[in-house]
Design a protein around this motif. Structure first.
Motif, PDB file in Angstrom:
ATOM      1  N   ASP A 160      77.030 115.309 141.599  1.00  0.00           N
ATOM      2  CA  ASP A 160      76.354 114.237 140.798  1.00  0.00           C
ATOM      3  C   ASP A 160      75.337 114.938 139.926  1.00  0.00           C
ATOM      4  OD1 ASP A 160      77.562 112.110 142.099  1.00  0.00           O
ATOM      5  OD2 ASP A 160      75.973 112.331 143.795  1.00  0.00           O
ATOM      6  N   GLY A 194      76.172 115.790 136.766  1.00  0.00           N
ATOM      7  CA  GLY A 194      76.681 115.902 135.460  1.00  0.00           C
ATOM      8  C   GLY A 194      76.132 114.502 134.800  1.00  0.00           C
ATOM      9  N   TYR A 195      76.863 113.326 134.841  1.00  0.00           N
ATOM     10  CA  TYR A 195      76.664 112.190 134.229  1.00  0.00           C
ATOM     11  C   TYR A 195      75.416 111.439 134.842  1.00  0.00           C
ATOM     12  CZ  TYR A 195      76.899 107.193 132.893  1.00  0.00           C
ATOM     13  OH  TYR A 195      76.678 105.938 132.407  1.00  0.00           O
ATOM     14  N   PHE A 196      75.271 111.545 136.276  1.00  0.00           N
ATOM     15  CA  PHE A 196      74.198 110.864 136.858  1.00  0.00           C
ATOM     16  C   PHE A 196      72.864 111.741 136.724  1.00  0.00           C
ATOM     17  CE2 PHE A 196      72.000 109.822 140.879  1.00  0.00           C
ATOM     18  CZ  PHE A 196      71.393 108.620 140.667  1.00  0.00           C
ATOM     19  N   GLN A 207      74.153 117.145 130.640  1.00  0.00           N
ATOM     20  CA  GLN A 207      75.496 117.116 130.256  1.00  0.00           C
ATOM     21  C   GLN A 207      75.541 116.426 128.834  1.00  0.00           C
ATOM     22  OE1 GLN A 207      78.551 114.030 131.918  1.00  0.00           O
ATOM     23  NE2 GLN A 207      79.071 115.878 132.936  1.00  0.00           N
ATOM     24  N   ALA A 208      74.609 115.592 128.682  1.00  0.00           N
ATOM     25  CA  ALA A 208      74.961 114.877 127.267  1.00  0.00           C
ATOM     26  C   ALA A 208      74.515 115.929 126.216  1.00  0.00           C
ATOM     27  CB  ALA A 208      73.847 113.662 127.196  1.00  0.00           C
ATOM     28  N   LYS A 257      80.568 118.504 129.004  1.00  0.00           N
ATOM     29  CA  LYS A 257      81.016 118.418 130.126  1.00  0.00           C
ATOM     30  C   LYS A 257      81.729 119.763 130.528  1.00  0.00           C
ATOM     31  CE  LYS A 257      82.080 113.511 129.767  1.00  0.00           C
ATOM     32  NZ  LYS A 257      83.030 112.402 129.916  1.00  0.00           N
ATOM     33  N   PHE A 306      78.749 120.154 134.940  1.00  0.00           N
ATOM     34  CA  PHE A 306      79.959 119.034 135.343  1.00  0.00           C
ATOM     35  C   PHE A 306      79.836 118.888 137.031  1.00  0.00           C
ATOM     36  CE2 PHE A 306      81.540 123.311 135.317  1.00  0.00           C
ATOM     37  CZ  PHE A 306      81.998 123.802 136.325  1.00  0.00           C
ATOM     38  N   ASP A 307      80.265 117.731 137.271  1.00  0.00           N
ATOM     39  CA  ASP A 307      80.427 117.500 138.613  1.00  0.00           C
ATOM     40  C   ASP A 307      81.424 118.066 139.468  1.00  0.00           C
ATOM     41  OD1 ASP A 307      78.196 115.345 138.426  1.00  0.00           O
ATOM     42  OD2 ASP A 307      79.693 113.838 137.713  1.00  0.00           O
TER      43      ASP A 307
END
Length: 354
Positions: free
Chosen positions: A47, A49-51, A62-63, A67, A71-72
């Motif tokens: 979690d 990455g995006y979260f 990540q943004a 990625k 990364f997750d």
């Protein structure tokens, strides 16, 4: 890094604008700086990455960096650390996150048998420059599988370094130094003080980091050398050796009792700043060790042995230890489990009366 470069970075941090951050923000900033500074730095974990991580320590990375850099991973701690060891041998600088320190045990074989030994078994041909970040310790009522303090396991393993910050300022500088180190580093983050130095005095609210002096964090790159302790406050009556959350608890108790204690924040357990410890104990003649982990075979036992071996003729009293109890972590009684005002206060009284 050369001594000249490190000195220049330290000088730059002294003149950089200062802001107040909490520990999570300081860690996030350190990771952001290293991702931008070194293309070999990789962040990976459950979690992250995006979260942005369960405690938001990797939020936005990540943004900003993509990625392939942040990364997750699957829920597989042995896989996370095993892949990180391979990345390090290949030439990258991975920063894997283990979501809670309690989850690190499936990856022990990779850490102990591979990461810690790679430099030695290859005669220096390969290194494992990975920094394993993980929240540790109690304070959030996380129960037995989210609250453990396993630092002593890693200090026992030759080839691993173990780092535990106690302030946002130190968290940023120590994390940068850990990522740049060519050896594997276990970087434990005391989650109880992610947002503020909660001392355990129940009649006082949590003090947010942004109202605390230790929350001043310079902008940009700076590093704090591993193996250098911090004197939290000078004193003559006794020496207190501690780290992580217990730095704030011990300081609060000594202040409340009006004790002229010298409090030393170890910052790194391995390498250990034994010179700072010796100098302090030789001056005060008394030593108390405080940590949250269980007592038997805790890192305090090693500290006690070192102080006794090196400072025996300066000691006015036996070394005191105040620790967690030798029990499985008690979910509903965790505040009784922690060293707090009563137990630390009793130890101070005993030490000063001998």
């Amino acid at each position: 890094m050369s001594d000249q470069t490190e000195a220049a970075a330290a000088a730059a941090s002294d003149t950089a604008p200062e802001r107040r951050l909490n520990m999570i923000e300081a860690i996030n900033e350190a990771l952001d700086i290293m991702l931008a500074r070194d293309p070999d730095v990789i962040i990976m974990g459950e979690d992250v990455g995006y979260f942005g991580g369960v405690f938001r320590a990797t939020a936005g990375l990540q943004a900003r960096h993509g990625k392939t850099r942040v990364f997750d991973t699957p829920i597989s701690e042995c896989g996370i650390i095993g892949v990180a060891v391979g990345m390090g041998a290949y030439g990258l600088r991975p920063v894997p996150e283990i979501q809670f320190a309690d989850y690190i045990y499936p990856g022990l074989d990779q850490l102990i048998s591979e990461a810690a030994r790679l430099r030695y078994r290859s005669a220096g041909d390969f290194i494992a420059p990975l920094t394993v970040r993980s929240p540790f310790g109690g304070g959030i009522f996380g129960g037995q599988t989210h609250s453990q303090s396993p630092e002593a396991i890693f200090t026992h393993v030759s080839g691993l370094k173990t780092v535990i910050p106690s302030t946002p300022h130190d968290a940023k500088g120590l994390l940068i130094a850990a990522i740049e180190d060519n050896d594997p580093v276990i970087f434990f983050e005391p989650k109880r003080i992610y947002n503020g130095p909660f001392t355990g005095f129940y009649d006082k609210p949590v003090e947010p980091w942004k109202k605390h002096a230790d929350s001043v964090v310079p902008e940009g790159y700076y590093r704090i050398p591993l193996g250098k302790a911090r004197i939290v406050r000078a004193g003559e009556a006794m020496t207190v050796l501690t780290y992580g959350t217990m730095v704030h608890v011990a300081e609060a108790v000594c202040t409340a009792k009006g004790v002229d204690a010298e409090i030393i924040d170890l910052r790194t357990l391995v390498p250990l700043d034994i010179e700072a410890i010796e100098a302090s104990v030789e001056k005060t003649g008394r030593c108390m060790i405080v940590h949250e982990a269980t007592r038997t075979s805790g890192f305090g036992a090693e500290l006690s042995a070192l102080v006794t071996e090196r400072c025996f003729y300066h000691l006015e009293a036996p070394v005191e230890r105040v620790t967690g109890f030798d029990t499985p972590y008690p979910h509903s009684l965790e505040w009784a489990y922690f060293p707090g005002p009563i137990r630390i206060g009793d130890a101070i009284d005993k030490l000063l009366s001998e």
